[in-house]
Scaffold this motif. Structure first.
Motif, PDB file in Angstrom:
ATOM      1  N   ASP A 258       0.846  -1.192   0.000  1.00 51.24           N
ATOM      2  CA  ASP A 258       0.000   0.000   0.000  1.00 51.24           C
ATOM      3  C   ASP A 258       0.884   1.245   0.000  1.00 51.24           C
ATOM      4  N   PRO A 259       0.287   2.396  -0.331  1.00 51.22           N
ATOM      5  CA  PRO A 259       1.087   3.609  -0.529  1.00 51.22           C
ATOM      6  C   PRO A 259       1.881   4.052   0.703  1.00 51.22           C
ATOM      7  N   GLU A 260       1.433   3.633   1.895  1.00 52.50           N
ATOM      8  CA  GLU A 260       2.152   4.043   3.118  1.00 52.50           C
ATOM      9  C   GLU A 260       3.375   3.173   3.384  1.00 52.50           C
ATOM     10  N   ASN A 261       3.453   2.039   2.719  1.00 51.38           N
ATOM     11  CA  ASN A 261       4.606   1.155   2.915  1.00 51.38           C
ATOM     12  C   ASN A 261       5.861   1.857   2.386  1.00 51.38           C
ATOM     13  N   ASP A 262       6.910   1.904   3.214  1.00 54.91           N
ATOM     14  CA  ASP A 262       8.073   2.695   2.789  1.00 54.91           C
ATOM     15  C   ASP A 262       8.869   2.043   1.661  1.00 54.91           C
ATOM     16  N   GLN A 263       8.472   0.860   1.237  1.00 49.95           N
ATOM     17  CA  GLN A 263       9.088   0.251   0.042  1.00 49.95           C
ATOM     18  C   GLN A 263       8.227   0.430  -1.208  1.00 49.95           C
ATOM     19  N   SER A 264       7.039   1.051  -1.028  1.00 54.54           N
ATOM     20  CA  SER A 264       6.190   1.230  -2.203  1.00 54.54           C
ATOM     21  C   SER A 264       6.760   2.350  -3.073  1.00 54.54           C
TER      22      SER A 264
END
Ligand code: GLP
Length: 241
Positions: free
Chosen positions: A73-79
């Motif tokens: 999801d967009p909040e994942n720091d790997q996205s």
């Protein structure tokens, strides 16, 4: 094709950002096709500086990104959405509503891909598409395959890409196995394509893409037929040419 060989990464980032800066000065409503990965980071840092200096504005700029990991999801720091916010969008005067990164959490990738392509088409296509390149010749997440896929679509990542990209994750098992990527139609319909690469590990992919046959097993080789392709390399990436 215009080929620019730079002495190092700094010069490469400088030249790449100059192209975007002059484009934005000429047309402040430009539509930018953007890429993630470590290669464009220096270019984005220069664009942030140019915006801070009031040399350029992103106020009326629209962007479409190439790809996103499926399942993040967009909040994942790997996205890749997180990457774009972190490296560019959070630091410039862009309207975030004008920025598009494919969603990694949609249920129906096929339907979603069609909509993403339509949105790019309805905007009149991108004025420039920035591309990095995978060590296996992938662009966006278009992996080596038997065919060039035109539409935005879901792909299974190759072992090579998973292992190359594992450097950003704590554990290789955390790397998503699939991604959603813009296909060749939207990439090739950009008015200008800017391919950037640095480092010895890209030399083989660059050689095959620019000098080899056009072959979906080397996805970037399709760029040979783009009417306005600019390639910016450091000496290491250009070493086999
Ligand atoms: C990723 C991205 C590509 C990128 C490539 C190279 O897999 N999907 O868009 O060009 O890897 O990344 P890097 O610039 O970190 O070498």
């Amino acid at each position: 094709m215009e080929l620019i060989i730079c002495k190092d990464y700094e010069e490469l980032s400088q030249k790449a950002s100059e192209i975007i800066i002059s484009m934005l000065k000429e047309n402040p409503k430009s539509i930018l096709g953007l890429a993630t990965g470590s290669t464009p980071e220096g270019m984005y840092a220069n664009l942030v500086k140019a915006n801070e200096n009031n040399e350029i504005s992103f106020k009326d700029v629209k962007t479409f990104n190439l790809d996103e990991y499926y399942g993040l999801d967009p909040e994942n720091d790997q996205s890749y959405r997180y990457f774009m916010n972190d490296k560019l969008f959070n630091h410039v005067d862009i309207n975030k509503e004008y920025t598009r990164v494919p969603s990694g959490t949609i249920e129906n990738p096929e339907e979603y891909g069609k909509k993403y392509d339509e949105e790019i088409e309805n905007a009149g296509g991108t004025d420039i598409q920035v591309l990095g390149i995978g060590a296996n010749g992938h662009i966006g997440f278009n992996e080596p395959s038997d065919v060039f896929t035109p539409e935005t679509h879901l792909v299974k990542l190759t072992e090579k890409t998973i292992s190359d990209n594992s450097r950003f994750f704590e554990n290789i098992d955390d790397v998503p196995k699939e991604a959603i990527t813009m296909g060749m139609k939207s990439i090739m319909s950009a008015k200008k394509v800017l391919l950037i690469a640095n480092g010895k590990n890209k030399a083989d992919a660059i050689y095959k893409s620019l000098r080899g046959p056009i072959d979906p097993k080397v996805p970037a080789s399709i760029l040979q037929v783009h009417p306005d392709l600019v390639v910016i390399l450091d000496e290491d990436a250009a070493s086999l040419l």
